[in-house]
Design a protein around this motif. Structure first.
Motif, PDB file in Angstrom:
ATOM      1  N   THR A  39      35.945  41.762  32.148  1.00 20.42           N
ATOM      2  CA  THR A  39      36.357  40.994  31.813  1.00 20.42           C
ATOM      3  C   THR A  39      37.614  40.302  32.820  1.00 20.42           C
ATOM      4  O   THR A  39      38.696  41.144  33.285  1.00 20.42           O
ATOM      5  N   GLY A  40      36.506  39.028  33.156  1.00 25.59           N
ATOM      6  CA  GLY A  40      38.037  38.759  33.618  1.00 25.59           C
ATOM      7  C   GLY A  40      39.157  37.672  32.984  1.00 25.59           C
ATOM      8  O   GLY A  40      39.480  38.298  32.416  1.00 25.59           O
ATOM      9  N   ILE A  41      40.434  37.319  33.539  1.00 27.41           N
ATOM     10  CA  ILE A  41      41.389  37.197  33.238  1.00 27.41           C
ATOM     11  C   ILE A  41      41.598  35.500  31.958  1.00 27.41           C
ATOM     12  O   ILE A  41      41.598  35.843  31.112  1.00 27.41           O
ATOM     13  N   LYS A  42      40.808  35.009  32.166  1.00 24.81           N
ATOM     14  CA  LYS A  42      40.474  33.631  31.813  1.00 24.81           C
ATOM     15  C   LYS A  42      39.543  34.032  30.766  1.00 24.81           C
ATOM     16  O   LYS A  42      39.860  33.355  29.298  1.00 24.81           O
ATOM     17  N   GLU A  43      38.832  34.623  30.805  1.00 21.42           N
ATOM     18  CA  GLU A  43      38.043  35.283  29.470  1.00 21.42           C
ATOM     19  C   GLU A  43      38.845  36.281  28.307  1.00 21.42           C
ATOM     20  O   GLU A  43      38.718  36.246  27.113  1.00 21.42           O
ATOM     21  N   CYS A  76      40.437  44.457  32.038  1.00 19.09           N
ATOM     22  CA  CYS A  76      42.025  43.336  31.528  1.00 19.09           C
ATOM     23  C   CYS A  76      42.532  44.576  31.311  1.00 19.09           C
ATOM     24  O   CYS A  76      42.378  45.074  29.407  1.00 19.09           O
ATOM     25  N   LYS A 118      33.858  45.596  39.245  1.00 21.55           N
ATOM     26  CA  LYS A 118      34.275  44.251  38.334  1.00 21.55           C
ATOM     27  C   LYS A 118      35.513  44.630  37.556  1.00 21.55           C
ATOM     28  O   LYS A 118      35.505  45.623  36.630  1.00 21.55           O
ATOM     29  N   GLU A 119      36.433  43.710  37.393  1.00 18.64           N
ATOM     30  CA  GLU A 119      37.799  43.879  37.100  1.00 18.64           C
ATOM     31  C   GLU A 119      37.435  43.987  35.543  1.00 18.64           C
ATOM     32  O   GLU A 119      36.884  43.844  35.110  1.00 18.64           O
ATOM     33  N   SER A 151      42.615  44.605  39.306  1.00 21.38           N
ATOM     34  CA  SER A 151      40.967  44.548  40.285  1.00 21.38           C
ATOM     35  C   SER A 151      40.576  45.425  41.619  1.00 21.38           C
ATOM     36  O   SER A 151      40.167  45.519  42.403  1.00 21.38           O
ATOM     37  N   PRO A 170      44.912  41.066  34.852  1.00 26.44           N
ATOM     38  CA  PRO A 170      43.786  41.829  35.535  1.00 26.44           C
ATOM     39  C   PRO A 170      43.900  42.582  36.685  1.00 26.44           C
ATOM     40  O   PRO A 170      44.935  43.028  37.046  1.00 26.44           O
ATOM     41  N   GLY A 221      47.523  38.548  39.655  1.00 25.78           N
ATOM     42  CA  GLY A 221      46.047  39.646  39.695  1.00 25.78           C
ATOM     43  C   GLY A 221      46.848  40.453  40.891  1.00 25.78           C
ATOM     44  O   GLY A 221      46.115  41.150  42.050  1.00 25.78           O
TER      45      GLY A 221
END
Length: 534
Positions: free
Chosen positions: A323-327, A266, A263-264, A363, A361, A396
């Motif tokens: 946490t993903g990039i949008k979040e 940031c 799970k990536e 990953s 991000p 990414g």
């Protein structure tokens, strides 16, 4: 002894010929035959006096040209061809001052504060023989401002003249959240002065007159204490956030978690907008309060799983696990809105601040911290270029790390020095910076080039004595006329030329070195000055 005399004669011959070719306006360049004869002469003489390195080099160069050739050399091509000979000549001439090339990445930096120029010259030279870098200051005002240029590892304060023990109180206020040892030089026989110095924050006290070996020993002991403290400290003294050293550990933990969970996470870099203007208008103590307040807000308003760090100056970092990039963008934009709504008061005037941020991000388990910082930095500078006060997300992929532009100018009337320094800087790698180098034979040529108008930070290596425009005149003009452009200046001066040293320091030189100098030490000193934040 006789051989030494002939060695010097050979070196002088080489230098004089090189100077004629590279330092005389409209000089006539040699053809192949002329160059071959010059190198052949070096080969024979060098072998006779035992300078075998010159013999081998000359023989190698001779093999690359036609003994009877008529090809006319161009100056720039000749410089490149003879670069090895230039290097060897300078290195051999200063061999007695050369140190081990294995210079540590971090050299202790000592700030010496004294109005006694003779004492500064003596102490600086002795301390630097131990591999330490010594930054001299003669004016109290510049001393206090310098805290915001860099954090010294040790302060040596001479209290015998106008500065006095009361200067310790000012230093304590300006370094209130930092552990920086202080060694006081004071008058002999005054126990009250010693007690007062200790009460005001001195860590050690040495009386005049003293043996220089004792000063070196005491300075070394205090530097070891500082090193031990830095190794054990996890928190930045001013903001209470984690420091850059601990960032490496936290980043490794998140890479390990990525390896397990796939799970990536940031990585974000934040930079306070127009922070220099806050310091200039309200003072650095107000700037410190702003930094502490913003740091506190970052810590309180990010999630419990997030980790916040102070990278240095007005720059912060946040690691957002799982946490993903949008979040991550949403979290940072919410934080930006909240910080923009903070109101600071100083001298009856209110103001607010904002930040620019880049977020990256991660990953890929092979991503390094340097790549993460570089990619987030690249997005940060896009945010600044687009008007600041915004968050920009990176792609990414780590790609090539962003490097800040730094324009280095060598201003020296000695062609050999210019060539040597240019060579050093071109091969030099300074983390986080993309450097370019230009050399000038005098100050007028430098200003006529409009070099300082180029956007970015600037670093000048400036000879103190030059024709056309004296080095000190160049320094004075830079400090007087070039406002708002970050410019660091390293002066080159004749050994123990106290008048020039005093003027250089008063005019705003960041450091000086005396000729002849060790090239390896000079390279390390340049790196230290470049990497100290403005």
């Amino acid at each position: 002894m006789e051989l030494k005399k002939f060695e010097k004669m050979l070196l002088d011959k080489i230098k004089n010929q090189l100077s004629d070719w590279f330092d005389v306006q409209g000089a006539s360049m040699p053809n192949d035959a002329d160059l071959f004869r010059f190198l052949h002469s070096i080969k024979g003489t060098a072998g006779t006096v035992g300078l075998l390195a010159f013999t081998d080099l000359a023989e190698n160069l001779m093999a690359q040209i036609n003994e009877d050739g008529a090809r006319q050399w161009k100056q720039e091509n000749l410089k490149i061809f003879l670069n090895g000979l230039i290097s060897l000549t300078y290195e051999f001439e200063n061999d007695s001052r050369q140190k081990n090339d294995d210079i540590a990445a971090h050299l202790p930096v000592i700030q010496i504060i004294s109005e006694d120029i003779s004492g500064i010259v003596l102490v600086k030279e002795a301390l630097e023989e131990n591999g330490w870098i010594v930054m001299p200051y003669t004016a109290p005002e510049k001393t206090l401002r310098s805290k915001y240029d860099f954090k010294p590892d040790l302060i040596i304060l001479d209290t015998r003249e106008r500065l006095g023990v009361s200067m310790l109180d000012d230093l304590e206020k300006h370094h209130a959240n930092s552990f920086i040892p202080k060694l006081v030089i004071g008058s002999a026989g005054g126990w009250k002065e010693r007690v007062e110095a200790y009460n005001q924050g001195a860590d050690d006290f040495i009386e005049i007159p003293f043996e220089i070996e004792e000063l070196i020993a005491r300075a070394g002991r205090l530097l070891k204490r500082k090193e031990l403290f830095d190794q054990t400290a996890l928190l930045d003294e001013l903001t209470g956030l984690y420091n850059r050293r601990f960032l490496h550990d936290i980043f490794k933990r998140n890479i390990a978690a990525l390896s397990r969970t796939k799970k990536e996470f940031c990585f974000a870099v934040l930079d306070i907008d127009h922070f220099k203007e806050i310091n200039d208008e309200f003072g650095h103590l107000t700037g410190d309060r702003v930094l502490a307040s913003i740091a506190s807000h970052i810590k309180e308003r990010t999630r419990g799983t997030d980790s916040s760090f102070r990278l240095g100056g007005e720059e912060f970092a946040i690691i957002l696990p799982g946490t993903g990039i949008k979040e991550a963008e949403a979290i940072l934009n919410r934080l930006l809105d909240e910080i923009r709504n903070l109101v600071f008061m100083e001298n009856g005037k209110s103001f607010s601040v904002s930040f620019s941020a880049g977020v990256f991000p991660i990953s890929n388990e092979s991503t390094t911290l340097e790549e993460a910082i570089g990619s987030a930095d690249r997005s940060l500078y896009i945010a600044k270029g687009n008007g600041r006060s915004q968050v920009v997300a990176a792609e990414g992929s780590s790609g090539e790390p962003y490097k800040k532009p730094l324009h280095i100018s060598v201003i020296d009337d000695d062609a050999i020095i210019r060539t040597m320094l240019s060579k050093i800087i071109k091969r030099m790698e300074v983390p986080g910076f993309q450097t370019d180098i230009e050399a000038f034979g005098n100050g007028k040529a430098f200003f006529d080039s409009n070099r300082l108008q180029v956007d970015g930070d600037h670093f000048l290596i400036l000879d103190g004595v030059m024709p056309v425009m004296d080095g000190l005149e160049v320094l004075q003009k830079v400090r007087k006329e070039v406002l708002g452009t970050p410019v660091k200046v390293l002066m080159l001066t004749g050994r123990k030329n106290e008048y020039d040293i005093a003027r250089a320091l008063k005019l705003g030189a960041d450091d000086y070195v005396t000729k002849p100098f060790s090239l390896t030490e000079l390279e390390a000193r340049i790196k230290v000055l470049i990497q100290r934040p403005n």
